[in-house]
Motif scaffolding. Structure first.
Motif, PDB file in Angstrom:
ATOM      1  N   VAL A   1     -16.485 -89.663 -88.162  1.00 52.19           N
ATOM      2  CA  VAL A   1     -16.474 -89.144 -87.210  1.00 52.19           C
ATOM      3  C   VAL A   1     -14.844 -88.444 -87.065  1.00 52.19           C
ATOM      4  N   ASP A   2     -14.406 -89.808 -87.179  1.00 53.28           N
ATOM      5  CA  ASP A   2     -12.373 -89.889 -86.546  1.00 53.28           C
ATOM      6  C   ASP A   2     -12.654 -88.426 -87.956  1.00 53.28           C
ATOM      7  N   LEU A   3     -12.744 -88.949 -89.166  1.00 52.00           N
ATOM      8  CA  LEU A   3     -12.228 -87.747 -90.282  1.00 52.00           C
ATOM      9  C   LEU A   3     -12.860 -86.294 -89.906  1.00 52.00           C
ATOM     10  N   SER A   4     -13.767 -86.486 -89.366  1.00 46.77           N
ATOM     11  CA  SER A   4     -14.202 -84.991 -88.462  1.00 46.77           C
ATOM     12  C   SER A   4     -13.407 -84.203 -88.227  1.00 46.77           C
ATOM     13  N   ARG A   5     -12.589 -85.408 -86.828  1.00 46.44           N
ATOM     14  CA  ARG A   5     -12.483 -84.783 -85.583  1.00 46.44           C
ATOM     15  C   ARG A   5     -10.731 -84.416 -86.641  1.00 46.44           C
ATOM     16  N   LEU A   6     -10.731 -85.410 -86.734  1.00 52.98           N
ATOM     17  CA  LEU A   6      -8.700 -85.031 -87.612  1.00 52.98           C
ATOM     18  C   LEU A   6      -8.825 -84.007 -88.625  1.00 52.98           C
ATOM     19  N   GLN A   7      -9.850 -83.148 -89.308  1.00 51.46           N
ATOM     20  CA  GLN A   7     -10.080 -82.459 -90.322  1.00 51.46           C
ATOM     21  C   GLN A   7     -10.284 -80.972 -89.209  1.00 51.46           C
ATOM     22  N   PHE A   8     -10.958 -81.262 -88.337  1.00 52.48           N
ATOM     23  CA  PHE A   8     -10.242 -79.898 -87.165  1.00 52.48           C
ATOM     24  C   PHE A   8      -9.660 -79.599 -86.613  1.00 52.48           C
ATOM     25  N   ALA A   9      -9.142 -81.280 -85.969  1.00 50.36           N
ATOM     26  CA  ALA A   9      -7.588 -80.735 -85.116  1.00 50.36           C
ATOM     27  C   ALA A   9      -6.748 -80.565 -86.406  1.00 50.36           C
ATOM     28  N   ALA A  10      -6.485 -81.023 -87.649  1.00 48.37           N
ATOM     29  CA  ALA A  10      -5.762 -80.094 -88.695  1.00 48.37           C
ATOM     30  C   ALA A  10      -5.967 -78.440 -88.216  1.00 48.37           C
TER      31      ALA A  10
END
Length: 527
Positions: free
Chosen positions: A7-16
């Motif tokens: 979940v955190d990596l998915s959020r980081l990818q979308f945020a980036a």
């Protein structure tokens, strides 16, 4: 159980992806209107210098627009790739504004931008001016529909949960379009884009003046940018105040966290100018009495709730949502259970709060008091991050108002190009609008956590079932490609800026393989 690393990596990818994309969007919004203003002056005065200005800034706009498209398209695909349950759960609502944006706004902008570059010698002056204004309107229509979709995520109006399809479905499309949160976000965001475009023109023009090049173009460009920038910077403040007022009605936890206000104060509440946020209280704070209450509620008697009372309220909603969750299970077991349907109809608005318990327990109705308390505290976003991000954004906004006010005063006295101190300040202030905008989006998006749709769907519940390896590879790929694209954009812009304005359409000359440097073009043998 949910893998929170995924979940955190998915959020980081979308945020980036989103933050890279939004490096280009504000400049597109700002330059499009500045181009239209400059070409309007050209059509009215028929002075060739204004045509050259439109072509020069239009070339930089075209480069930025291309990079914005390249990064924006990937974002929309990520809803299906990284956030598949989100797409399933709310796609009937969220997908409509995105589809309209593509059909109505993006195609309009993309079509007319081609005519803008290739139509100078094929259209009348008035016809080409109409095309330029359509490009500007297309850019703003595109932002409108995107922000309608985002505004619904912040305030999910005009929709209901259907227990038979297990999805949110639209009930009032007009309510989605005229969502007060979406409207406030739109005008605030586009005004920030106008400030960005104005600062970009100011900084590049200042560089020309400091080097003693293209003086006529630079002075006129700075005069236009100073006027447009001042009006836009003042609009950002006024419309930002409206955003805060709307958020106080619909996102009270975000406001409380932004102000690091733990307890509800007697109305009207004071504004924390400085604070050291702690856990359940601030270690130190400096307040201006009454200001927060007046700004956020526009009254002397309405309270602004603090974080701790809002956590207690969230706990009540979680318990109510557990009732809705249990009723939903009964409906799924027996679709004709009228009593369960009535119970669900009375409590479904809190179903999303019950889903917060999925972080701690699979069987939601069996959650313990301790788990309910943890879920209630999950509704509190990271207070120090929001507190300082908001204040950095506001500080930059105040600085930009002062800067553009001084620039406008000097421009009205025809002394703008003579003040070298202001020229250097303009040059070094170039990145500030982008910094303020990124802080603003951090407040808007990080401030509504743990929700991907406020009060309806927790972020962790919306992610796809991807593996850690999938996300690590794609995240690395996106960061590499986007960084490369950003570097290419900067290099292309620097090349155009160093070459300077030309009598010719430098972008089309570059496409055709012609020289972009005016001196070389003049020296080339005639064919």
């Amino acid at each position: 159980m949910i893998d929170f690393t995924v979940v955190d990596l998915s959020r980081l990818q979308f945020a980036a992806t989103a933050m890279y994309h939004f490096l280009f969007v504000p400049l597109t919004l700002g330059l499009s209107f500045l181009m239209a203003i400059m070409e309007s002056v050209y059509v009215m005065t028929r002075r060739e210098i204004w045509r050259r200005m439109t072509l020069f800034w239009g070339t930089l706009f075209g480069i930025n627009f291309a990079l914005g498209v390249a990064t924006g398209i990937v974002m929309e695909f990520q809803f299906g790739m990284n956030w598949s349950y989100y797409s399933h759960y709310v796609g009937d609502i969220f997908g409509a504004p995105l589809a309209i944006e593509g059909l109505m706004a993006f195609f309009l902008e993309a079509t007319f931008i081609g005519i803008f570059f290739f139509g100078w010698d094929r259209l009348s002056k008035v016809g080409h001016l109409a095309v330029t204004w359509l490009v500007a309107l297309g850019a703003n229509f595109s932002a409108l529909w995107i922000l309608i979709a985002n505004g619904w995520m912040q305030n999910p109006v005009g929709s209901t949960f259907n227990p038979d399809t297990m999805r949110m479905e639209i009930t009032d499309f007009a309510a989605v379009i005229f969502n007060p949160v979406a409207q406030a976000k739109f005008v605030h965001t586009v005004s920030a884009g106008y400030v960005t475009g104005s600062m970009f023109v100011m900084a590049i023009s200042a560089w020309f003046l400091l080097r003693g090049r293209h003086l006529d173009l630079a002075k006129r460009s700075m005069a236009v940018a100073a006027s447009f920038g001042l009006a836009s910077a003042l609009s950002v403040v006024v419309l930002g105040d409206e955003s805060g007022y709307v958020a106080t009605e619909h996102q009270q936890m975000k406001i409380a966290a932004m102000e690091s206000m733990w307890e509800t104060e007697p109305a009207p509440a004071g504004l924390n100018v400085f604070a050291i946020p702690g856990v359940r209280e601030n270690s130190y704070e400096v307040k201006i009495p009454y200001v927060l209450g007046l700004i956020t509620t526009r009254s002397l008697s309405t309270e602004v709730p603090g974080i701790l009372p809002l956590v207690e309220r969230a706990e009540v909603r979680i318990r109510n949502g557990m009732t809705a969750y249990a009723a939903l299970d009964q409906i799924r077991a027996d679709r004709n259970n009228a009593a369960a349907r009535q119970t669900f109809a009375d409590t479904w608005h809190d179903l999303g709060y019950a889903l917060l318990l999925k972080r701690y327990v699979d069987d939601v109705p069996a959650a313990t008091d301790e788990q309910i308390e943890k879920a209630a505290w999950d509704t509190v976003p990271d207070v120090p991050t929001l507190f300082w991000s908001f204040r950095f954004m506001v500080a930059i906004g105040i600085y930009l108002i002062v800067f553009f006010a001084v620039a406008f005063y000097l421009a009205s006295r025809h002394r703008l190009g003579e003040n070298r101190v202001l020229l250097w300040i303009a040059l070094f202030s170039l990145p500030l609008p982008w910094v303020a905008i990124e802080f603003g989006w951090l407040v808007a998006e990080y401030g509504r956590q743990p929700w991907v749709v406020e009060g309806v769907l927790p972020t962790f519940y919306a992610a796809s079932g991807l593996t850690l390896v999938d996300l690590a590879i794609s995240l690395g790929f996106f960061l590499t490609v986007y960084t490369t694209l950003a570097v290419i954009m900067v290099l292309l812009m620097l090349k155009i800026i160093k070459a300077g304005p030309s009598e010719r359409n430098v972008l089309i000359d570059g496409i055709r393989g012609s020289a972009v440097v005016p001196e070389r073009a003049a020296a080339a043998p005639q064919r």
